[in-house]
Motif scaffolding. Structure first.
Motif, short mmCIF file in Angstrom:
data_model
loop_
_atom_site.label_atom_id
_atom_site.label_comp_id
_atom_site.label_asym_id
_atom_site.label_seq_id
_atom_site.Cartn_x
_atom_site.Cartn_y
_atom_site.Cartn_z
N ARG A 104 0.83 -1.22 0.00
CA ARG A 104 0.00 0.00 0.00
C ARG A 104 0.86 1.26 0.00
NH1 ARG A 104 -5.24 0.70 1.45
NH2 ARG A 104 -6.58 -1.11 1.69
N ASN A 105 1.95 1.25 0.76
CA ASN A 105 2.84 2.42 0.80
C ASN A 105 3.43 2.70 -0.58
OD1 ASN A 105 2.41 2.85 3.52
ND2 ASN A 105 4.20 1.67 4.17
N GLY B 170 0.81 3.98 -2.96
CA GLY B 170 0.49 5.37 -2.68
C GLY B 170 1.42 6.34 -3.40
N ARG C 164 -4.55 5.01 -3.98
CA ARG C 164 -4.81 5.21 -2.56
C ARG C 164 -6.23 4.80 -2.21
NH1 ARG C 164 -2.00 11.04 -3.29
NH2 ARG C 164 0.16 10.36 -3.15
#
Length: 537
Positions: A409-410, A413, A418
């Motif tokens: 997820r990081n 992003g 997101r």
């Protein structure tokens, strides 16, 4: 002549506001470029202006005497029509006359052919057909009797473009007209639009094209528009100066507000209470500047590449074909460590074929291809075929690179995936979103030799600029196939042109290549002129 005026137009989809308070006018002969992030609403705004989509509020005034024509990204063609029938398809009487003539010829109706020929002479319709054939040829379509059902997606787009260009109009609205065009055709279109007497409103991410054809820029950002004079380069300079001045004014006003509020807090109950109330009144009347909004943009960089041999790639006397058609033979390319090489040429010349041979997806008919020691390729394909359509965005990264959910997820992003976006299936992503995901996967492979096939397709201008910065800072080796001339100007230090099976080298960026090409063409023209004079003598 004022052709069209847009006043206070707003458009939303549900709770999502695309744009608000959009106001501008288009006068005869203006050439305006509409730019903005993917998803900003450019296509919707063009459709509203063309009368194909309603506004939520605001007004569009169209001069009743003005002829307005709209070219969508995906033109609608009538199945069963030939190329020529399709390009001359329209509501104008002269076009209907041409269609009747073509039908009479096909059914061998001599009497109708004679009568229609006389009428066409009177209305000078023959010139329109000849003009259509010239435009089609310039756009790389030479078989005028071919059925439109047999055309590729790129050919259908070019056919729609040809139809738009021959349509007599006062305002031509175009959505991404340079898609599927090669460098030579884009330059021709640039000159054609620049010389046209019609007003032009076009949406494009081609910055070189905007510099060559546009007399003004409309920037759709943060739900509002700003208008600028000049092409893309002048727009960027003016916008940066305006943005800096606005941010400075905003910061100064915030400082003034803070100092005034502190004065009011300190003295509102003391002997200076009257002055404090006066300052409160001034503060209440103050027209406050909105906080500058910075659009979210891609943020990434490549890790420093691992060391490899000085000779990164050797392509030796290679021959390639497509079916029975030979694309090139005896092709030789040498690429050294640290170079960024741009490979250009007409559509169908074989550029993608060369890349697939280098990556091992396709074997050369003859010849030899060798990578240097410790060279690790990272391949960006314009077809995005390495992505898995049924996986979610999150699973595409998590499964391919063995990441945990938080780490995946990081990283996502950083590439603007997101919230719930990470749960979209890859097959449901837009072209721009797939391009971003492919770039992310390329980034995670940690290559030292990038092979990029049309990497800027589907990317908006800010993302193209970020990608340029990343490649310039990469420190490894790159081979890039691209029609984006502005992109090649920024990143390439050598240009290879593949045309008619022949490879020509230019030791500079795209501007250097263009300058040398013009010098060579002028030399050839001068030499041919002298030879003709000698023959006459």
């Amino acid at each position: 002549m004022n052709i069209l005026t847009v006043e206070n137009v707003k458009k939303s989809y549900g709770l999502r506001v695309l744009f608000d308070d959009v106001t501008f006018a288009i006068d005869g002969g203006q050439k305006l470029g509409l730019i903005g992030f993917n998803g900003a609403g450019k296509t919707t705004l063009l459709k509203i202006i063309a009368g194909l989509t309603d506004t939520d509020s605001g007004t569009i005034w169209r001069n009743p005497k003005a002829r307005i024509h709209y070219l969508p990204q995906e033109p609608q063609l009538v199945s069963g029509h030939t190329v020529l029938e399709s390009v001359l398809d329209g509501d104008l009487p002269v076009m209907k006359l041409l269609q009747c003539y073509e039908e009479a010829v096909q059914r061998d109706d001599d009497a109708a052919v004679v009568a229609l020929s006389a009428e066409m002479d009177e209305q000078q319709a023959w010139e329109l057909e000849a003009h259509a054939k010239i435009i089609l040829s310039k756009l790389g379509i030479s078989n005028f009797s071919q059925s439109v059902d047999e055309l590729s997606g790129g050919q259908r787009k070019r056919l729609g473009l040809a139809r738009a260009l021959i349509m007599p109009c006062d305002l031509l609205i175009m959505d991404e007209p340079t898609n599927h065009l090669d460098d030579k055709t884009i330059m021709w279109l640039e000159e054609y639009l620049r010389d046209s007497k019609a007003a032009i409103l076009l949406s494009t991410h081609d910055r070189y094209f905007l510099d060559g054809a546009a007399t003004g820029i409309i920037d759709l950002e943060n739900h509002h528009i700003r208008s600028f004079r000049g092409g893309y380069t002048r727009y960027m300079e003016t916008k940066e100066n305006q943005d800096r001045a606005y941010e400075k004014a905003y910061e100064k006003q915030q400082e003034h507000i803070k100092e005034t509020e502190e004065y009011i807090r300190r003295y509102k109950a003391g002997i200076k209470a009257k002055q404090a109330r006066g300052r409160q009144s001034q503060l209440n009347r103050l027209v406050r500047l909105e906080k500058p909004v910075h659009q979210a943009s891609l943020r990434f960089h490549f890790d420093p590449p691992q060391e490899c041999a000085d000779k990164v790639l050797d392509v030796l006397r290679v021959e390639g074909s497509y079916g029975s058609h030979i694309l090139f033979k005896d092709l030789t390319i040498h690429i050294k460590k640290g170079e960024t090489v741009g490979l250009i040429g007409p559509n169908g010349a074989g550029k993608t074929t060369i890349l697939k041979m280098i990556t091992g997806e396709k074997k050369p008919d003859t010849g030899f291809i060798q990578l240097g020691n410790n060279v690790k390729m990272g391949y960006y394909s314009q077809e995005q075929e390495r992505l898995h359509p049924k996986l979610t965005v999150l699973d595409e990264v998590r499964d391919t690179f063995n990441f945990g959910e938080k780490e995946a997820r990081n990283i996502l992003g950083m590439f603007l995936f997101r919230g719930d976006d990470v749960f979209k299936t890859v097959g449901m992503l837009s072209g721009g979103e797939k391009a971003r995901l492919s770039l992310l996967c390329l980034f995670l492979e940690k290559p030292n030799f990038l092979i990029l096939d049309e990497p800027t397709n589907h990317l908006d201008i800010p993302t193209r600029e970020i990608m340029e910065d990343a490649i310039e800072a990469f420190g490894g080796t790159c081979l890039v196939v691209s029609h984006d001339r502005y992109f090649l100007d920024k990143v390439a230090d050598r240009i290879l042109e593949l045309d008619h099976g022949k490879l020509t080298e230019y030791l500079g960026n795209y501007s250097y290549y263009k300058e040398k090409k013009q010098d060579l063409e002028a030399f050839e023209k001068d030499r041919n002129g002298k030879e003709e004079e000698e023959e006459k003598e």
